[in-house]
Motif scaffolding. Sequence first.
Motif, short mmCIF file in Angstrom:
data_model
loop_
_atom_site.label_atom_id
_atom_site.label_comp_id
_atom_site.label_asym_id
_atom_site.label_seq_id
_atom_site.Cartn_x
_atom_site.Cartn_y
_atom_site.Cartn_z
N ASP B 159 22.41 73.43 130.61
CA ASP B 159 23.21 72.37 129.97
C ASP B 159 23.83 72.89 128.69
OD1 ASP B 159 22.58 70.66 131.96
OD2 ASP B 159 21.04 69.57 130.86
N VAL B 160 23.01 73.60 127.89
CA VAL B 160 23.52 74.11 126.61
C VAL B 160 24.65 75.10 126.85
CG1 VAL B 160 22.93 75.49 124.60
CG2 VAL B 160 21.36 73.73 125.39
N LEU B 162 26.61 75.30 129.40
CA LEU B 162 27.81 74.65 129.94
C LEU B 162 28.56 73.87 128.87
CD1 LEU B 162 26.54 73.52 133.43
CD2 LEU B 162 28.20 75.29 132.92
N ALA B 163 27.89 73.55 127.75
CA ALA B 163 28.56 72.79 126.70
C ALA B 163 29.34 73.70 125.77
CB ALA B 163 27.54 71.97 125.92
N PHE B 164 29.22 75.03 125.96
CA PHE B 164 29.98 75.93 125.10
C PHE B 164 31.43 76.01 125.55
CE2 PHE B 164 25.86 78.03 124.04
CZ PHE B 164 25.96 77.84 122.68
N PRO B 165 32.36 75.96 124.61
CA PRO B 165 33.76 76.22 124.98
C PRO B 165 33.91 77.70 125.29
CG PRO B 165 33.56 75.76 122.63
CD PRO B 165 32.20 75.63 123.19
N LEU B 166 33.82 77.99 126.58
CA LEU B 166 33.69 79.37 127.06
C LEU B 166 34.80 80.31 126.57
CD1 LEU B 166 32.23 81.30 128.94
CD2 LEU B 166 33.45 80.31 130.84
N PHE B 201 28.19 84.10 129.77
CA PHE B 201 28.32 82.65 129.65
C PHE B 201 28.58 81.96 130.98
CE2 PHE B 201 29.00 84.13 125.38
CZ PHE B 201 28.24 83.24 124.66
#
Lengths: 336, 329
Positions: B159-160, B162-166, B201
């Motif tokens: 979850d963490v 996936l919340a990053f602006p890749l 990521f």
Amino acid sequence: MFAYIIRRIFAAAALLLVVSAVTFAIFFLLPRFAGETADQLAAQYIGKNPSPEAIAAVKKNLGFEQPLYTQYWHFLKGLVSGAEYKFGPEPATCHVPCFGYSFKNHLEVWPEMTSRIPVTISLAIGAAVLWLVSGITTGVISALKPRSVFDRLSMGVALAGVSLPVFFTGALLLTVFSYEWPILDNLHYVDFTEDPLMWARNLILPWISLAFLYSALYARLTRAGMLETMSEDYIRTARAKGLVERKVVVKHGLRSALTPIVTIFGMDLGLLLGGALITEQVFSLNGVGQFAVQAINDNDLPKVLGVTLLAAFFIVVCNLVVDLLYALVDPRVRLS
Amino acid sequence: MTAPMTTAGNAPEAPASPSPAKTIEGRSLGRIAWTRFKRDKAAVAGGIVVILLILLALLAGPLESLFGLDPDQPNTDLLDADLGGLPLGDWGGMSADHPLGIDPLQGRDLLARVVDGSWVSLLVAFGATVLSNTLGTVLGVMAGYYGGWVDTVISRLMDVFLAFPLLLFAIAISASLQGGAFGLHGLPLHIMVLIFVIGFFNWPYMGRIVRGQTLSLREREFVHAARSLGARGPFILFKELLPNLVGPILVYSTLLIPTNILFEAGLSFLGVGIQPPQSSWGGMLADAKNYYQVDPQYMVVPGLAIFITVLAFNLLGDGLRDALDPKSN
């Protein structure tokens, strides 16, 4: 339902906190990892030819010597109560919410960043409407008549669509419509409140190039989902009890086929709202994405950190909204 | 479909062929998939193009010297100095010597530059795919098999991530490591950074797929059988579960490679990926952006290179998915 909403909001807030901590750690540790000292770091915050006194002042004010968690704590405190930086000719104040202060051009990050948001929102929302309508319609029609001419043709186009980068389609569109046949030349962002017609005219090419990629993706996803759903037993039951085909497709088929697509849409929109970096670069739109790219090129760490957190915020909020919408339409979600 | 196929589908570990006395020839899952794959013309075409591209990337250096192509050789005599260094002649300076034309300002051969950009693109895409899918598979299979707190920790971690602006993250990290890291400099550093940033990521996507598959696999009879024979965690994970996950992993890897090619090209387009003088498709497009009004040919060459490569991988991946997953048909 109320308990569920509260629980989800707290989970989202916790997620944001973790993301911000990790982002913070990465941006403050990475330069060290690459072998930079605190002095060199401090020098980056000032600009060209910094004096040793200025470097020492920045180092002390930003607490580069302090442990990471203390620095992170100061950052969080700045978000809720603002911050003051006492060095240089005039002391700098960073108002609430203090997302950071750019020492390179003496500006607060938050107001400068938020002034770019309308551009990015216009771009993202317009493209999203386009791709949702075209992608889902194409996917549904294809799935209803698999292996038909329409299906083969549209899936062929969709395959090409997911294989074309935005910076190529965008450049092609610009060549054709702004140069070869200049019907859409002199593109620049006009605010919607100023002139809605010019707003749409100047954004139509970015919308199309962005939406082409995503509608290709969504058409493929919708088609696959619809094909699976339409072979379910309950669809046969719905037909057997004499329901009109349109209702079978829309109310029974599409409704359940759309569920995974809504999740993906939440993620995609969240990502775009944090800056459509490449599209903004191709069409020279001054949105959040351009802000980020400029900040990165200038090596302006406070701006980069601020914009990354803003982007993470959009992603988390969009996912939260999607989750809450699910809970609203599907009781199983909120009870599990 | 046929009876042997169903058996193979349910117990992929069963021996490839039954006792030789029987007249019915047993077919392994791989054989069946291969027959199905061969029937899909588009997928076969994609596969052939992919093989050619890999050969091209591997042999880029020898091919260039064989045909006397030098991606860094300027040809200022072929440029129009009056027009600010645009290629002389129509179609971006196409000629027998330079079949795809030359670039403005320096007059370097575009064919040589596209060929030279292919190995970088494929190396980064393959490297990143291997990294993210190894991470995703190992963590996903652990989360799915062990359950409990292991699953909770790994799922929250996904979850963490996936919340990053890749893309933003990738740009920021590659920009800040540009000067030198891991004791590397120049091109090897840029390639390493790109592989790391793109691969590190992306693992939660694979992780989710593998976790879901493991959840259903671990309740199957052959896992219970292995456990009742005294097999322990690691053995079951790697000898019993993993072989059954090869199909989805293969399919997803083939479909992740084109995404990573686009990702690398995007980063190079934004100026934080591969740096000049090494040619890269994204970098060429960024350069061409300044000339698209007067020399559109320059933009079309690297753009088509990306398009053909990504399309071929997508066709191959779609074909493999249809062949390995009977449900999808």
